[in-house]
Design a protein around this motif. Sequence first.
Motif, short mmCIF file in Angstrom:
data_model
loop_
_atom_site.label_atom_id
_atom_site.label_comp_id
_atom_site.label_asym_id
_atom_site.label_seq_id
_atom_site.Cartn_x
_atom_site.Cartn_y
_atom_site.Cartn_z
N ARG A 1 0.85 -1.19 0.00
CA ARG A 1 0.00 0.00 0.00
C ARG A 1 0.89 1.24 0.00
N ILE A 2 0.55 2.20 -0.84
CA ILE A 2 1.31 3.45 -0.93
C ILE A 2 0.43 4.59 -0.44
N ARG B 1 4.67 6.43 2.49
CA ARG B 1 4.70 5.22 3.32
C ARG B 1 4.36 4.03 2.43
N LEU B 2 5.29 3.09 2.33
CA LEU B 2 5.11 1.86 1.56
C LEU B 2 4.93 0.73 2.57
N SER B 3 3.72 0.19 2.63
CA SER B 3 3.37 -0.71 3.73
C SER B 3 2.93 -2.07 3.21
N GLU C 1 8.84 -2.67 -6.46
CA GLU C 1 7.81 -2.42 -7.48
C GLU C 1 6.94 -1.24 -7.08
N ALA C 2 6.62 -1.15 -5.79
CA ALA C 2 5.81 -0.03 -5.31
C ALA C 2 6.57 1.28 -5.43
N LEU C 3 7.84 1.27 -5.05
CA LEU C 3 8.64 2.49 -5.15
C LEU C 3 8.74 2.95 -6.60
N ALA C 4 8.84 1.99 -7.53
CA ALA C 4 8.97 2.34 -8.95
C ALA C 4 7.71 3.01 -9.48
N ARG C 5 6.58 2.88 -8.78
CA ARG C 5 5.37 3.59 -9.18
C ARG C 5 5.45 5.07 -8.81
N ILE C 6 6.37 5.40 -7.91
CA ILE C 6 6.54 6.79 -7.48
C ILE C 6 7.69 7.46 -8.24
N MET C 7 8.80 6.74 -8.38
CA MET C 7 9.98 7.26 -9.07
C MET C 7 10.84 6.09 -9.51
N PRO D 1 -5.02 2.50 9.89
CA PRO D 1 -4.82 3.48 8.82
C PRO D 1 -3.35 3.86 8.67
N ALA D 2 -3.01 4.37 7.49
CA ALA D 2 -1.63 4.79 7.25
C ALA D 2 -1.21 5.89 8.21
#
Length: 245
Positions: free
Chosen positions: A4-5, A14-16, A56-62, A168-169
């Motif tokens: 979850r981003i 936050r990448l959880s 993979e999640a981080l790559a969705r941001i940068m 929650p985040a």
Amino acid sequence: MDTRIDEIGAGVYRLSVFVPEAAPPDGFTFNHFLFDGDEPLLFHCGKRKMFPLISEALARIMPVTRLRWLGFGHFEADECGSMNEWLAAAPAAQLAHGMVGCRVSVSDLADREPRVLSDGEIIDIGGKRFRYIDTPHVPHGWDAGVMFEESTGTLLCGDLFTRVGNGPALTESDIIEHSMASEDRLRYTSLGPTTGSTIRNLAALKPRLLATMHGSSFSGDGASALHALGYHYDALLEQALDRSR
């Protein structure tokens, strides 16, 4: 499992990953924090087997190759198990950790030499400034430390304020009660004569955001929360001493 981003602050992500079978029956979140800037920083590399999920999640941001800094609180699988995978994926990235952690573990096990941080040292990533603070044995481990990002008022507090479950985040609700319940259940903190005071000393930073490794991050009066947590550990230590007498 998936990642979850959530953007919980200005350029703070936050990448959880929630793991239901961890800390049964409630499960456990493993949180990683990405700070955007000229030289982006990731705090908590995460477990080695979680690297595909987090990267993979981080790559969705940068692009992962933009990463310049990798930090964590203490030497433990969920904090730095995938450090070498990140170093391979981000050729310009460098680990940054305290002197004890680097001398005892990181310098030998990391594929690239880390930057050894002294207590109070600053890393400026362009737009954000991180101050490294030694917190030996708090919450556990001789090599423990935290980072404080000055512009957003974010304290990267690692295992402090640990909370089981998948909340929650970000919350503005009281986090002390949940943290105390998790401590009573998991006993993850190394109790000693300086545990409470080390935590209370962090209140001088007056953090506005407490970024926690496990559980919801907190937005609000971080200083009051740190004071309350420190006094809670003073009480636990006194109880332990009474039982030993």
